[in-house]
Every structure is written in C-alpha cells, then in structure tokens.
Design a protein around this motif. Structure first.
Motif, PDB file in Angstrom:
ATOM      1  N   SER A 173       0.830  -1.200   0.000  1.00  0.00           N
ATOM      2  CA  SER A 173       0.000   0.000   0.000  1.00  0.00           C
ATOM      3  C   SER A 173       0.867   1.254   0.000  1.00  0.00           C
ATOM      4  O   SER A 173       0.615   2.204  -0.752  1.00  0.00           O
ATOM      5  CB  SER A 173      -0.915  -0.044   1.215  1.00  0.00           C
ATOM      6  OG  SER A 173      -1.132   1.225   1.719  1.00  0.00           O
TER       7      SER A 173
ATOM      8  N   GLY B 148      -2.910   3.837  -2.249  1.00  0.00           N
ATOM      9  CA  GLY B 148      -3.012   2.509  -1.665  1.00  0.00           C
ATOM     10  C   GLY B 148      -3.658   2.578  -0.291  1.00  0.00           C
ATOM     11  O   GLY B 148      -3.523   3.559   0.420  1.00  0.00           O
TER      12      GLY B 148
ATOM     13  N   VAL C  51      -4.963  -0.179   3.139  1.00  0.00           N
ATOM     14  CA  VAL C  51      -5.064  -1.530   3.715  1.00  0.00           C
ATOM     15  C   VAL C  51      -6.125  -1.534   4.799  1.00  0.00           C
ATOM     16  O   VAL C  51      -6.280  -0.563   5.542  1.00  0.00           O
ATOM     17  CB  VAL C  51      -3.748  -1.976   4.393  1.00  0.00           C
ATOM     18  CG1 VAL C  51      -3.663  -3.482   4.428  1.00  0.00           C
ATOM     19  CG2 VAL C  51      -2.553  -1.370   3.758  1.00  0.00           C
TER      20      VAL C  51
ATOM     21  N   ILE D 272      -5.723  -5.191   0.489  1.00  0.00           N
ATOM     22  CA  ILE D 272      -5.084  -3.965   0.054  1.00  0.00           C
ATOM     23  C   ILE D 272      -5.654  -3.608  -1.306  1.00  0.00           C
ATOM     24  O   ILE D 272      -5.888  -4.485  -2.137  1.00  0.00           O
ATOM     25  CB  ILE D 272      -3.553  -4.125   0.043  1.00  0.00           C
ATOM     26  CG1 ILE D 272      -2.884  -2.845  -0.377  1.00  0.00           C
ATOM     27  CG2 ILE D 272      -3.087  -5.319  -0.745  1.00  0.00           C
ATOM     28  CD1 ILE D 272      -2.249  -2.777  -1.660  1.00  0.00           C
TER      29      ILE D 272
ATOM     30  N   ALA E  60      -7.520   4.069   1.576  1.00  0.00           N
ATOM     31  CA  ALA E  60      -6.893   4.667   0.394  1.00  0.00           C
ATOM     32  C   ALA E  60      -7.296   6.126   0.250  1.00  0.00           C
ATOM     33  O   ALA E  60      -6.484   6.969  -0.135  1.00  0.00           O
ATOM     34  CB  ALA E  60      -7.277   3.884  -0.846  1.00  0.00           C
TER      35      ALA E  60
END
Lengths: 317, 210
Positions: A193, A216, A218, A250, A295
């Motif tokens: 991520s 990214g 998670v 992720i 994210a």
C-alpha cells in the motif's frame, strides 16, 4: 541462489541479543506487545515528500509513524517494538527503449521493489527474493491502469522502490515463543500500500500522464482483544500490534473515477456462517470498502504533497 | 499569480465548455487533468468583425471554445526537475550523423524543438527522404557525412529502434559541417559547403539559413 560477490552476513535473524538478566529487570517493558492506541478507523500519521532524488526524473519519500509501546519511555527508534515504514521511490524516464526491444506504441513500465538488507528484523539478502518480485508485480498492476501509455510511444519508464524500513510480519516477541508462530506475511500488505502511494507521487513528479493519482490502502480483520472478543475491522493495521490477523485486504484506488486497479485479499474471510470466528466478522465487501476508505485517507495526503511540489516548482512557496 | 494547480485526475470542465489541450484527457465527456501543474486557459482570438457587410441572415457561427491545458514545463528557469520530452511526428529535431550507408544515414537525435534530450534516441534518414526533387539522383555521401549536425523533421515513429526523419524541405538539412581536413565550413549554395582554409568545396544537403 546465493550471492557470491559480497561477504554476506548470516542468513538468519541478526537482532541484538537480549540477555536474561536484562529481561528480568524490566520484563514488562520489553515483553509487552505494542497496542493500537488510535481508533479502528484512523490511519497512522503519514509523511510524503517529492523531489528527494535530484538525478531522477521524479522521486518521492514516504514515512509512516512508528508505533510505540505506550509504556515505553525509550525513544521510538531504540525500542525493540517499533514498526514504522520508510520508502523511497525513484522514477527514471521516459527514456528510449534498448535497441533489442521490439516496437511498442505505448510506454513500457518496469517496477523494482527491494527491501534494504537492514529493513526488517530478519536480515534481507542483496538479491531480490520471491516476495520482493511479487510486490513488484502487484505494483506494476496497480500503476498500469493509471498511466496513459499512448502518450509516450517507444519509451520505457523504470520505477524503483527501496524499502528502508519495512513492516514486521508479527510482533518480534511472538517469534521467541510467546503466542502463535504461524504468522503469514502480513507486513507485505502495508508495504505494498505504501509502495503504491509513493510511486504515484513520484510518477506525478516525473510528469508522466496519468488518469488519476492512485492511492493505496489496507484494511484488516483482527481477532478481538480481551475487552471486545468479536473480530474487529481496522484500517491501516500494524501487524505487531495484533495477536492474530484473520484477513487483510489492500487496494489501489482511483478516487476521482471510483475505480480499483489492484486488489489483494489474504486470509480467512467470506465463508459466511461456516466458521464461528468469521460468522461475526466482516464480509469480503466490507473489508474491501474499508481498504478503499484507507486509500482515500492516503489520497488526501498525496494531493496535499503534490500541490506543495507544484508550488515549490513554480517558485512561490 | 493566481494560477491554480491541478493534480492528475482533477476535473477541469465539461467538453461542451472547453477544448482539451496538452496535459489533459477526456473521461465520461468531461475534461480531467493528466499531469501535475498550473491550469491555463487560452481563448481563441475573436475575428475583428464581419469582413464584409452582411447581406443575408445567416446562422451565427458558434463561438470557438477556449482551450484548457496543463503546463508541462512548470519548473522553467529553475534548472533541476526538467521535463522529459520525446520526438513526435512532424516535430523538428537537431541530430548528429553517426554513420552513412548508400541507402540511409544514421543519426543521434539531440534536440527536439527547443529542449535538449536526455537519452540516446536513434534516427534514420533514408535516401528517398533527403530532398523533395530528383530523388533518384540523391547520393547519401553527397548529402551527409558523419559528424554533421542536421536539422530534420520526424516523419514516422519508425521501426523498433529508429525514428524516420526527412530533410525534404528548404529549411532542413545540414546546418554545421566539418571538412575532410577538419575545419568548420560555411555554406555557399544549396548543395555545397566551402572550407575557409583550403577553399575546397564539399557536397552537402544544405539547410537554407533563413
């Protein structure tokens, strides 16, 4: 394959020895698992800066706050329970393809992810191992959906990420016989991520056309603590803070298009009512949605960092 | 300065209001930014007015849309952080001849437009692309020599390694040449360079200086 060109250290763990008399003196401080002090839906503090490598076309540095044992008085880095994340990314290109490469009407993306030998408690080799290559492939998948490749025919771009401090896969104390030893590679998820976020900043710094900035995130389902025994859904999990992670997810997410370029779920989830543990835990969709929320959090940091970059470049900082 | 910064993916406007310029892309009939940089809008110049008196009622021509674009070269004058640029079809390049054969001249592309390239981009001038007339009488060794600096136009992205270039225009061709004795020469005609020291003439495809 072993590396014959360099003098290698021992292949096993090389963390500093802990003597039993030291353990006896302050057993609580050393042998206490770090606990998650932030709420379940909060991310760790994030530092992101672009333009750290002047010789590259674009570069970025990402750092996530190290989690500290709340009772520990030692400064963060010297405490044995730290688990931060430090990544640097450099982008080289667009540059001409080598003569042997076939004609390509779009840009050729190459990604390299490498742990520094000192990045984790267990020392890493100098050559990329299978997990590092795996990270590279995932990163390439996440970025390929974002870059507008047709704008750069006959050229290649190389994205190189060095992990200076990696996430641990489990709490170090679990490794010496306290608790379960069957830890999967949970640290890779946070690392990937971070890789996606930092690469996205470096690509924007290099001026390569993208449809969006990919971020990214998670999320994980962790086994509950003594207070609340039911499994919890947490954003941005730190593996060393949790006794057992049931599943983690992720995503590489494009906020302005609401699209996902990369999705990777690991662990035990989505069986419905088969299992007592997972019956109360979140569903697959909930886990992915939480990862998207994470994210979105890192996307806000990305946007702020990129605006700062542009301001510095224009010279009106 | 009141320029606003766009980040990739940022919504800039609808396609009905703007024309997409460089550094933008269209997604779902709206224009989005594709690179990081300041937004610039250029309004096309309005015609001064009807050139002749209107004698009949016509439909008003729709007003031309302003172009919205993102400046790629945002760090101009700061030295570091230069933007990468690659040769495109119809861009004018400066290149150096590395090797000649009877069929073609191999060149290294050094400059595209106004910007100096970073990497090592290969180009190729085929014998039929040297000039526009009497193509059958062109000889490569009477047009280029290794070491010449040539101004050329890109006509194709070419094969796997070479861009295809052409000098078939008056203002394209050799702009700097050295003689066989190693002196810098000056152009004397559309196909000749002269060495100022020995006075010898050498054949080249000369670019029109002005």
């Amino acid at each position: 394959m072993t590396d014959r060109r360099r003098i290698n250290g021992p292949s096993g763990g090389t963390s500093a020895p802990i003597f039993s008399k030291y353990l006896a003196k302050t057993p609580n401080e050393l042998l206490e698992r770090p606990t998650r002090s932030r709420p379940n839906n909060a991310l760790r503090k994030m530092f992101l800066k672009t333009g750290v490598t002047p010789s590259a076309s674009g570069s970025a540095y990402l750092e996530l706050e190290a989690s500290k044992n709340p009772k520990s008085t030692a400064p963060g880095l010297s405490s044995p329970s730290t688990s931060g994340l430090k990544l640097t990314c450099t982008v080289h290109g667009p540059r001409p393809l080598p003569k042997s490469a076939p004609f390509s009407p779009h840009i050729i993306l190459t990604t390299h992810v490498k742990y520094a030998p000192f990045a984790t408690r267990k020392r890493r080799g100098y050559l990329r191992d299978s997990s590092e290559r795996d990270l590279g492939v995932h990163l390439e998948t996440a970025l390929r959906g974002v870059i507008i490749g047709d704008r750069w025919p006959k050229s290649g771009v190389e994205i190189i990420i060095t992990i200076l401090e990696g996430e641990e896969d489990q709490w170090w104390g679990d490794g010496i016989g306290h608790g379960n030893t069957a830890a999967a590679e949970w640290g890779m998820m946070s690392v990937l991520s971070g890789c996606i976020t930092v690469a996205s900043a470096a690509i924007a710094d290099a001026g390569i056309d993208c449809v969006d900035v990919v971020a990214g995130g998670v999320a994980a389902v962790v086994k509950g603590s003594a207070k609340g025994p039911s499994p919890n859904l947490v954003l941005d999990p730190v593996p060393s803070e949790h006794k057992e992670i049931i599943a983690a997810c992720i995503v590489g997410y494009l906020p302005s298009r609401d699209e996902i370029t990369d999705l990777w779920v690991k662990g035990d989830i989505g069986h419905g009512n088969q299992n007592e543990d997972t019956a109360q835990s979140a569903s697959y969709e909930e886990l992915a949605d939480s990862a998207v929320q994470a994210a979105l959090g890192s996307h806000r940091v990305l946007i702020a960092a990129l605006k700062e970059t542009a301001d510095v470049k224009i010279g009106r900082s | 300065m009141s320029t606003t910064i766009a980040v990739p993916g940022q919504l800039l406007g609808a396609t009905t209001d703007f024309l997409p310029g460089p550094g933008t892309h269209i997604h779902a009939s709206s224009i989005h930014a594709s690179i990081l940089g300041p937004i610039s809008r250029t309004v096309p110049p309005k015609p001064a007015g009807p050139s002749k008196r209107l004698t009949k009622i016509t439909k008003a021509t729709p007003e031309p849309l302003p172009t919205i674009s993102i400046d790629r070269d945002i760090s101009e004058g700061h030295g570091q952080g230069k933007r990468e640029i690659i040769p495109e079809v119809s861009s004018v390049v400066l290149c150096k001849v590395t090797r000649i054969t009877p069929r073609q001249a191999n060149v290294n592309i050094l400059v595209v437009g106004e910007s100096v390239l970073d990497g090592d981009w290969q180009g190729l001038i085929r014998v039929q692309d040297v000039r526009a007339t009497e193509k059958d009488k062109v000889k490569i060794f009477e047009s280029f020599r290794p070491g010449d600096v040539v101004r050329a136009a890109v006509i194709s992205l070419g094969d796997q390694s070479n861009y295809y270039l052409s000098t078939a225009r008056n203002n394209l061709g050799v702009i700097m040449a050295t003689s066989e004795s190693g002196n810098a020469m000056y152009p004397v005609s559309w196909k000749e360079y002269r060495d100022p020291e020995t006075g010898a003439n050498e054949w080249r495809k000369v670019a029109k200086p002005f």
